[in-house]
Scaffold this motif. Sequence first.
Motif, PDB file in Angstrom:
ATOM      1  N   GLU A   8       0.798  -1.182  -0.022  1.00 16.26           N
ATOM      2  CA  GLU A   8       0.058  -0.017  -0.104  1.00 16.26           C
ATOM      3  C   GLU A   8       0.819   1.130   0.013  1.00 16.26           C
ATOM      4  O   GLU A   8       2.109   1.288   0.482  1.00 16.26           O
ATOM      5  CB  GLU A   8      -0.908  -0.031   1.037  1.00 16.26           C
ATOM      6  CG  GLU A   8      -0.203   0.014   2.685  1.00 16.26           C
ATOM      7  CD  GLU A   8      -1.320   0.116   3.537  1.00 16.26           C
ATOM      8  OE1 GLU A   8      -0.937   0.427   4.706  1.00 16.26           O
ATOM      9  OE2 GLU A   8      -2.316  -0.631   3.487  1.00 16.26           O
ATOM     10  N   SER A   9       0.115   2.229  -0.556  1.00 19.97           N
ATOM     11  CA  SER A   9       1.162   3.675  -0.699  1.00 19.97           C
ATOM     12  C   SER A   9       1.186   4.288   0.843  1.00 19.97           C
ATOM     13  O   SER A   9       0.395   3.684   1.739  1.00 19.97           O
ATOM     14  CB  SER A   9       0.225   4.786  -1.485  1.00 19.97           C
ATOM     15  OG  SER A   9      -0.825   4.963  -0.978  1.00 19.97           O
ATOM     16  N   SER A  51       3.017  11.757  -0.454  1.00 18.85           N
ATOM     17  CA  SER A  51       2.967  10.426  -0.029  1.00 18.85           C
ATOM     18  C   SER A  51       2.106   9.335  -0.915  1.00 18.85           C
ATOM     19  O   SER A  51       1.736   8.434  -0.347  1.00 18.85           O
ATOM     20  CB  SER A  51       2.006  10.551   1.350  1.00 18.85           C
ATOM     21  OG  SER A  51       0.807  10.962   1.104  1.00 18.85           O
ATOM     22  N   CYS A  86      -0.161  15.125   0.281  1.00 21.80           N
ATOM     23  CA  CYS A  86      -0.972  14.104  -0.157  1.00 21.80           C
ATOM     24  C   CYS A  86       0.043  13.348  -1.387  1.00 21.80           C
ATOM     25  O   CYS A  86       0.098  12.067  -1.446  1.00 21.80           O
ATOM     26  CB  CYS A  86      -2.318  14.572  -0.576  1.00 21.80           C
ATOM     27  SG  CYS A  86      -3.173  13.309  -1.793  1.00 21.80           S
ATOM     28  N   TYR A 134       0.459   7.135   1.492  1.00 18.82           N
ATOM     29  CA  TYR A 134      -0.921   7.724   1.702  1.00 18.82           C
ATOM     30  C   TYR A 134      -1.952   6.904   2.460  1.00 18.82           C
ATOM     31  O   TYR A 134      -2.549   7.181   3.558  1.00 18.82           O
ATOM     32  CB  TYR A 134      -1.424   8.430   0.457  1.00 18.82           C
ATOM     33  CG  TYR A 134      -2.872   8.966   0.139  1.00 18.82           C
ATOM     34  CD1 TYR A 134      -2.962  10.022   0.831  1.00 18.82           C
ATOM     35  CD2 TYR A 134      -3.696   8.260  -0.065  1.00 18.82           C
ATOM     36  CE1 TYR A 134      -4.090  10.701   0.610  1.00 18.82           C
ATOM     37  CE2 TYR A 134      -5.188   8.968  -0.157  1.00 18.82           C
ATOM     38  CZ  TYR A 134      -5.240  10.047   0.219  1.00 18.82           C
ATOM     39  OH  TYR A 134      -6.536  10.641   0.291  1.00 18.82           O
ATOM     40  N   VAL A 135      -1.887   5.707   1.893  1.00 22.24           N
ATOM     41  CA  VAL A 135      -2.992   4.808   2.482  1.00 22.24           C
ATOM     42  C   VAL A 135      -2.549   4.205   4.053  1.00 22.24           C
ATOM     43  O   VAL A 135      -3.486   4.392   4.909  1.00 22.24           O
ATOM     44  CB  VAL A 135      -3.279   3.496   1.638  1.00 22.24           C
ATOM     45  CG1 VAL A 135      -3.991   2.462   2.247  1.00 22.24           C
ATOM     46  CG2 VAL A 135      -3.909   3.871   0.302  1.00 22.24           C
ATOM     47  N   GLU A 136      -1.303   4.002   3.994  1.00 14.29           N
ATOM     48  CA  GLU A 136      -0.704   3.623   5.302  1.00 14.29           C
ATOM     49  C   GLU A 136      -1.015   4.640   6.333  1.00 14.29           C
ATOM     50  O   GLU A 136      -1.294   4.388   7.552  1.00 14.29           O
ATOM     51  CB  GLU A 136       0.827   3.321   5.313  1.00 14.29           C
ATOM     52  CG  GLU A 136       1.338   2.813   6.275  1.00 14.29           C
ATOM     53  CD  GLU A 136       3.089   2.624   6.294  1.00 14.29           C
ATOM     54  OE1 GLU A 136       3.698   2.638   7.096  1.00 14.29           O
ATOM     55  OE2 GLU A 136       3.313   2.558   5.046  1.00 14.29           O
ATOM     56  N   GLN A 147      -4.851   8.110   4.886  1.00 11.98           N
ATOM     57  CA  GLN A 147      -5.612   8.850   3.591  1.00 11.98           C
ATOM     58  C   GLN A 147      -5.828  10.173   3.798  1.00 11.98           C
ATOM     59  O   GLN A 147      -5.375  10.756   4.813  1.00 11.98           O
ATOM     60  CB  GLN A 147      -6.720   8.136   3.106  1.00 11.98           C
ATOM     61  CG  GLN A 147      -6.291   6.837   2.534  1.00 11.98           C
ATOM     62  CD  GLN A 147      -7.394   5.939   1.894  1.00 11.98           C
ATOM     63  OE1 GLN A 147      -8.467   6.356   1.295  1.00 11.98           O
ATOM     64  NE2 GLN A 147      -7.355   4.683   1.943  1.00 11.98           N
ATOM     65  N   GLN A 148      -6.940  10.846   3.204  1.00 11.93           N
ATOM     66  CA  GLN A 148      -7.207  12.118   3.439  1.00 11.93           C
ATOM     67  C   GLN A 148      -7.582  12.706   4.826  1.00 11.93           C
ATOM     68  O   GLN A 148      -7.054  13.479   5.174  1.00 11.93           O
ATOM     69  CB  GLN A 148      -8.180  12.645   2.626  1.00 11.93           C
ATOM     70  CG  GLN A 148      -8.443  14.135   2.263  1.00 11.93           C
ATOM     71  CD  GLN A 148      -7.185  14.778   1.683  1.00 11.93           C
ATOM     72  OE1 GLN A 148      -6.802  14.599   0.695  1.00 11.93           O
ATOM     73  NE2 GLN A 148      -6.943  15.967   2.233  1.00 11.93           N
ATOM     74  N   GLY A 176      -0.406   9.990  -2.740  1.00  4.80           N
ATOM     75  CA  GLY A 176      -1.916   9.918  -2.732  1.00  4.80           C
ATOM     76  C   GLY A 176      -2.488  10.401  -4.012  1.00  4.80           C
ATOM     77  O   GLY A 176      -1.475  10.682  -5.113  1.00  4.80           O
ATOM     78  N   PRO A 177      -3.589  10.504  -4.334  1.00  2.00           N
ATOM     79  CA  PRO A 177      -4.395  11.061  -5.593  1.00  2.00           C
ATOM     80  C   PRO A 177      -3.962  12.329  -5.916  1.00  2.00           C
ATOM     81  O   PRO A 177      -4.801  12.917  -6.948  1.00  2.00           O
ATOM     82  CB  PRO A 177      -5.663  10.399  -5.421  1.00  2.00           C
ATOM     83  CG  PRO A 177      -5.740  10.759  -3.849  1.00  2.00           C
ATOM     84  CD  PRO A 177      -4.721  10.302  -3.222  1.00  2.00           C
ATOM     85  N   CYS A 178      -3.712  13.259  -5.044  1.00  2.00           N
ATOM     86  CA  CYS A 178      -3.505  14.703  -5.191  1.00  2.00           C
ATOM     87  C   CYS A 178      -2.395  15.039  -5.995  1.00  2.00           C
ATOM     88  O   CYS A 178      -1.482  14.692  -6.304  1.00  2.00           O
ATOM     89  CB  CYS A 178      -3.502  15.359  -3.815  1.00  2.00           C
ATOM     90  SG  CYS A 178      -4.872  14.823  -2.553  1.00  2.00           S
TER      91      CYS A 178
END
Length: 152
Positions: free
Chosen positions: A36-37, A89, A86, A39-41, A44-45, A91-93
């Motif tokens: 997992e990224s 890490s 984000c 961000y997920v670890e 997340q947001q 994330g999708p941003c």
Amino acid sequence: MNIVKFSLLCLVLASCIACSTSNTALGNNTNSAPTESLYVEMGQQAALDKIVDNLINIIGQDEIIFSHFADSNVSHFRKKLTLFLCQISDGPCQYNGDSMQDIHRGMQINTNQFNHFVELFIAAMDASGIAYPTQNKLLARLAPLRKNIIKI
């Protein structure tokens, strides 16, 4: 078959079985799902929002660092820092702000101030419930920015 040959045969057979077992047991499965990224670890947001909010509250009470933020637009800072964290890490941003060098130009930040800010950031992550190994991963990604921020 004598006992020595039997024992040797069992040892060879056990070795063959161990070698043919899936690599998953050894943690070497190349076919497994990707890890997992960060961000997920981190969570997340929601976790990023919490870290940044905690950091803003901590900065507001800190007499060493606050002067660097006294004239800042807090909502702009919150939004841009959250986007930056984000992206860094995985994330999708997509961070679309100024570079760290441009943001800190003219601020004359010294090593002690930088290190103190890092301590505040760690305190914000602690208050957000981010595990230490995860904190270390994020700090490792942020560390290369140090040279763009410290000017004294």
